[in-house]
Design a protein around this motif. Structure first.
Motif, PDB file in Angstrom:
ATOM      1  N   CYS A   1      59.310  -8.435 -10.063  1.00 21.15           N
ATOM      2  CA  CYS A   1      60.027  -8.215 -11.327  1.00 21.15           C
ATOM      3  C   CYS A   1      59.337  -8.927 -12.486  1.00 21.15           C
ATOM      4  CB  CYS A   1      61.479  -8.669 -11.220  1.00 21.15           C
ATOM      5  SG  CYS A   1      62.551  -7.451 -10.427  1.00 21.15           S
ATOM      6  N   CYS A   2      58.709 -10.054 -12.214  1.00 19.31           N
ATOM      7  CA  CYS A   2      57.981 -10.785 -13.258  1.00 19.31           C
ATOM      8  C   CYS A   2      56.933  -9.900 -13.929  1.00 19.31           C
ATOM      9  CB  CYS A   2      57.274 -12.008 -12.684  1.00 19.31           C
ATOM     10  SG  CYS A   2      58.336 -13.412 -12.342  1.00 19.31           S
ATOM     11  N   CYS A   3      56.383  -8.984 -13.168  1.00 17.83           N
ATOM     12  CA  CYS A   3      55.304  -8.128 -13.670  1.00 17.83           C
ATOM     13  C   CYS A   3      55.737  -6.684 -13.884  1.00 17.83           C
ATOM     14  CB  CYS A   3      54.130  -8.175 -12.699  1.00 17.83           C
ATOM     15  SG  CYS A   3      53.470  -9.829 -12.506  1.00 17.83           S
ATOM     16  N   GLY A   4      57.030  -6.437 -13.809  1.00 14.25           N
ATOM     17  CA  GLY A   4      57.511  -5.073 -14.005  1.00 14.25           C
ATOM     18  C   GLY A   4      57.139  -4.140 -12.876  1.00 14.25           C
ATOM     19  N   LEU A   5      57.069  -4.671 -11.665  1.00 18.43           N
ATOM     20  CA  LEU A   5      56.690  -3.870 -10.497  1.00 18.43           C
ATOM     21  C   LEU A   5      57.853  -3.687  -9.535  1.00 18.43           C
ATOM     22  CD1 LEU A   5      53.180  -5.428  -9.931  1.00 18.43           C
ATOM     23  CD2 LEU A   5      53.650  -3.023 -10.459  1.00 18.43           C
ATOM     24  N   GLY A   6      58.989  -3.445 -10.064  1.00 14.45           N
ATOM     25  CA  GLY A   6      60.167  -3.233  -9.242  1.00 14.45           C
ATOM     26  C   GLY A   6      61.394  -3.746  -9.956  1.00 14.45           C
ATOM     27  N   ASN A   7      62.524  -3.394  -9.410  1.00 11.80           N
ATOM     28  CA  ASN A   7      63.791  -3.800 -10.025  1.00 11.80           C
ATOM     29  C   ASN A   7      64.838  -4.152  -8.973  1.00 11.80           C
ATOM     30  OD1 ASN A   7      64.292  -1.294  -9.007  1.00 11.80           O
ATOM     31  ND2 ASN A   7      64.595  -0.306 -10.973  1.00 11.80           N
ATOM     32  N   GLU A   8      64.401  -4.537  -7.796  1.00 10.04           N
ATOM     33  CA  GLU A   8      65.320  -4.821  -6.696  1.00 10.04           C
ATOM     34  C   GLU A   8      65.848  -6.253  -6.693  1.00 10.04           C
ATOM     35  OE1 GLU A   8      63.990  -3.444  -2.820  1.00 10.04           O
ATOM     36  OE2 GLU A   8      62.545  -2.145  -3.834  1.00 10.04           O
TER      37      GLU A   8
ATOM     38  N   LEU B   1      70.393 -19.323  -9.839  1.00  6.58           N
ATOM     39  CA  LEU B   1      69.575 -18.128 -10.051  1.00  6.58           C
ATOM     40  C   LEU B   1      70.359 -17.053 -10.811  1.00  6.58           C
ATOM     41  CD1 LEU B   1      67.753 -17.846  -6.607  1.00  6.58           C
ATOM     42  CD2 LEU B   1      66.778 -18.604  -8.792  1.00  6.58           C
ATOM     43  N   GLU B   2      71.611 -16.871 -10.449  1.00  5.05           N
ATOM     44  CA  GLU B   2      72.466 -15.904 -11.150  1.00  5.05           C
ATOM     45  C   GLU B   2      72.546 -16.249 -12.642  1.00  5.05           C
ATOM     46  OE1 GLU B   2      74.178 -13.097 -10.595  1.00  5.05           O
ATOM     47  OE2 GLU B   2      73.924 -12.902  -8.442  1.00  5.05           O
ATOM     48  N   ASN B   3      72.666 -17.536 -12.947  1.00  2.00           N
ATOM     49  CA  ASN B   3      72.786 -17.969 -14.342  1.00  2.00           C
ATOM     50  C   ASN B   3      71.516 -17.730 -15.145  1.00  2.00           C
ATOM     51  OD1 ASN B   3      75.471 -18.737 -14.133  1.00  2.00           O
ATOM     52  ND2 ASN B   3      74.952 -20.829 -13.518  1.00  2.00           N
ATOM     53  N   LEU B   4      70.388 -17.566 -14.478  1.00  3.73           N
ATOM     54  CA  LEU B   4      69.144 -17.267 -15.180  1.00  3.73           C
ATOM     55  C   LEU B   4      69.068 -15.817 -15.629  1.00  3.73           C
ATOM     56  CD1 LEU B   4      66.564 -19.232 -13.007  1.00  3.73           C
ATOM     57  CD2 LEU B   4      67.353 -19.789 -15.324  1.00  3.73           C
ATOM     58  N   GLY B   5      69.945 -14.991 -15.087  1.00  8.09           N
ATOM     59  CA  GLY B   5      69.956 -13.580 -15.471  1.00  8.09           C
ATOM     60  C   GLY B   5      68.622 -12.916 -15.176  1.00  8.09           C
ATOM     61  N   ARG B   6      68.047 -12.293 -16.201  1.00  8.26           N
ATOM     62  CA  ARG B   6      66.787 -11.563 -16.028  1.00  8.26           C
ATOM     63  C   ARG B   6      65.573 -12.386 -16.471  1.00  8.26           C
ATOM     64  NH1 ARG B   6      67.846  -6.582 -14.064  1.00  8.26           N
ATOM     65  NH2 ARG B   6      69.848  -5.699 -14.563  1.00  8.26           N
ATOM     66  N   ASN B   7      65.717 -13.688 -16.472  1.00 12.73           N
ATOM     67  CA  ASN B   7      64.584 -14.564 -16.754  1.00 12.73           C
ATOM     68  C   ASN B   7      63.811 -14.749 -15.450  1.00 12.73           C
ATOM     69  OD1 ASN B   7      62.765 -16.544 -17.442  1.00 12.73           O
ATOM     70  ND2 ASN B   7      64.242 -17.819 -18.520  1.00 12.73           N
ATOM     71  N   TYR B   8      63.043 -13.724 -15.101  1.00 12.82           N
ATOM     72  CA  TYR B   8      62.361 -13.692 -13.815  1.00 12.82           C
ATOM     73  C   TYR B   8      61.311 -14.795 -13.676  1.00 12.82           C
ATOM     74  CZ  TYR B   8      64.520  -9.091 -13.741  1.00 12.82           C
ATOM     75  OH  TYR B   8      65.420  -8.063 -13.792  1.00 12.82           O
ATOM     76  N   GLU B   9      60.653 -15.121 -14.774  1.00 13.67           N
ATOM     77  CA  GLU B   9      59.627 -16.166 -14.706  1.00 13.67           C
ATOM     78  C   GLU B   9      60.250 -17.513 -14.309  1.00 13.67           C
ATOM     79  OE1 GLU B   9      59.917 -14.014 -17.262  1.00 13.67           O
ATOM     80  OE2 GLU B   9      58.113 -12.804 -16.957  1.00 13.67           O
ATOM     81  N   ALA B  10      61.383 -17.848 -14.909  1.00 10.96           N
ATOM     82  CA  ALA B  10      62.062 -19.108 -14.578  1.00 10.96           C
ATOM     83  C   ALA B  10      62.561 -19.068 -13.130  1.00 10.96           C
ATOM     84  CB  ALA B  10      63.218 -19.366 -15.534  1.00 10.96           C
ATOM     85  N   ALA B  11      63.086 -17.924 -12.712  1.00 11.33           N
ATOM     86  CA  ALA B  11      63.566 -17.791 -11.335  1.00 11.33           C
ATOM     87  C   ALA B  11      62.403 -17.926 -10.348  1.00 11.33           C
ATOM     88  CB  ALA B  11      64.282 -16.457 -11.148  1.00 11.33           C
ATOM     89  N   TRP B  12      61.256 -17.328 -10.678  1.00  9.76           N
ATOM     90  CA  TRP B  12      60.084 -17.423  -9.808  1.00  9.76           C
ATOM     91  C   TRP B  12      59.634 -18.874  -9.656  1.00  9.76           C
ATOM     92  CZ3 TRP B  12      57.330 -16.065  -5.974  1.00  9.76           C
ATOM     93  CH2 TRP B  12      56.005 -16.455  -5.831  1.00  9.76           C
ATOM     94  N   GLU B  13      59.649 -19.622 -10.749  1.00  8.93           N
ATOM     95  CA  GLU B  13      59.242 -21.026 -10.684  1.00  8.93           C
ATOM     96  C   GLU B  13      60.121 -21.803  -9.703  1.00  8.93           C
ATOM     97  OE1 GLU B  13      56.560 -22.562 -12.025  1.00  8.93           O
ATOM     98  OE2 GLU B  13      55.986 -20.537 -12.637  1.00  8.93           O
TER      99      GLU B  13
ATOM    100  N   LYS C   1      56.552   0.389  -1.849  1.00 11.44           N
ATOM    101  CA  LYS C   1      57.659   1.301  -2.175  1.00 11.44           C
ATOM    102  C   LYS C   1      57.647   1.646  -3.658  1.00 11.44           C
ATOM    103  CE  LYS C   1      60.887  -0.254   1.387  1.00 11.44           C
ATOM    104  NZ  LYS C   1      62.138  -0.979   1.624  1.00 11.44           N
ATOM    105  N   TYR C   2      57.399   0.646  -4.490  1.00 12.08           N
ATOM    106  CA  TYR C   2      57.367   0.894  -5.930  1.00 12.08           C
ATOM    107  C   TYR C   2      56.194   1.808  -6.292  1.00 12.08           C
ATOM    108  CZ  TYR C   2      57.713   0.188 -10.918  1.00 12.08           C
ATOM    109  OH  TYR C   2      57.848   0.403 -12.263  1.00 12.08           O
TER     110      TYR C   2
END
Length: 156
Positions: A11-18, A39-51, A73-74
């Motif tokens: 998701c960080c790179c726009g390669l899926g939405n799962e 993680l839920e509270n980060l919402g769509r901040n994928y970079e922060a979640a990845w860290e 799959k993507y």
């Protein structure tokens, strides 16, 4: 956590939405889990979640399998052009996963890193053809074969 981390990296790179769906599923199964709440509270901040998630990866082989299975799959979904897929994979290779694997699992280079090298070869083929302002039908077929060879290793 490996599957969630893999989906987040994509998701960080726009390669899926799962990732959001998987996180929601896990959180509904474990509503008292403070880590999942964070993680839920980060919402769509994928970079922060990845860290945060990348530090939770304990089974690097399972992580690799989930990453490439989901990426395959993507790719097969055809949601974006071959060129855009290559550009986003380049971001994944350079910015998200390879640096992490090199830093944390230097002893692991033979497996995942080799797969990323194969993926990188396919990506470079698209970008080089794009720089020449043409991508022939034969070149497109060759590049697609390279991508498919990478993802074939991870099909269910």
């Amino acid at each position: 956590m490996e599957k969630l981390a893999a989906l987040c990296a994509l998701c960080c790179c726009g390669l899926g939405n799962e990732y959001p769906e998987e996180l929601d599923r896990l959180f509904l199964e474990n509503p008292d889990d403070d880590f999942l709440l964070e993680l839920e509270n980060l919402g769509r901040n994928y970079e922060a979640a990845w860290e945060i998630l990348r530090e939770k990866i304990t089974d690097k082989f399972y992580f690799e399998n989930e990453l490439f299975k989901s990426l395959g799959k993507y790719y097969e979904s055809g949601e974006i052009t071959l060129r855009e897929f290559a550009v986003r994979c380049n971001d994944l290779i350079e910015d998200v996963v390879v640096g992490y694997i090199e830093g944390k699992y230097a002893d692991y280079m033979s497996g995942a890193f080799q797969t990323f090298c194969w993926l990188s070869d396919a990506v470079e083929g698209v970008l080089a053809a794009d720089e020449a302002e043409r991508i022939t039908e034969a070149k497109t077929a060759e590049i697609k074969r390279k991508f498919e060879a990478v993802f074939e290793r991870y099909r269910e």
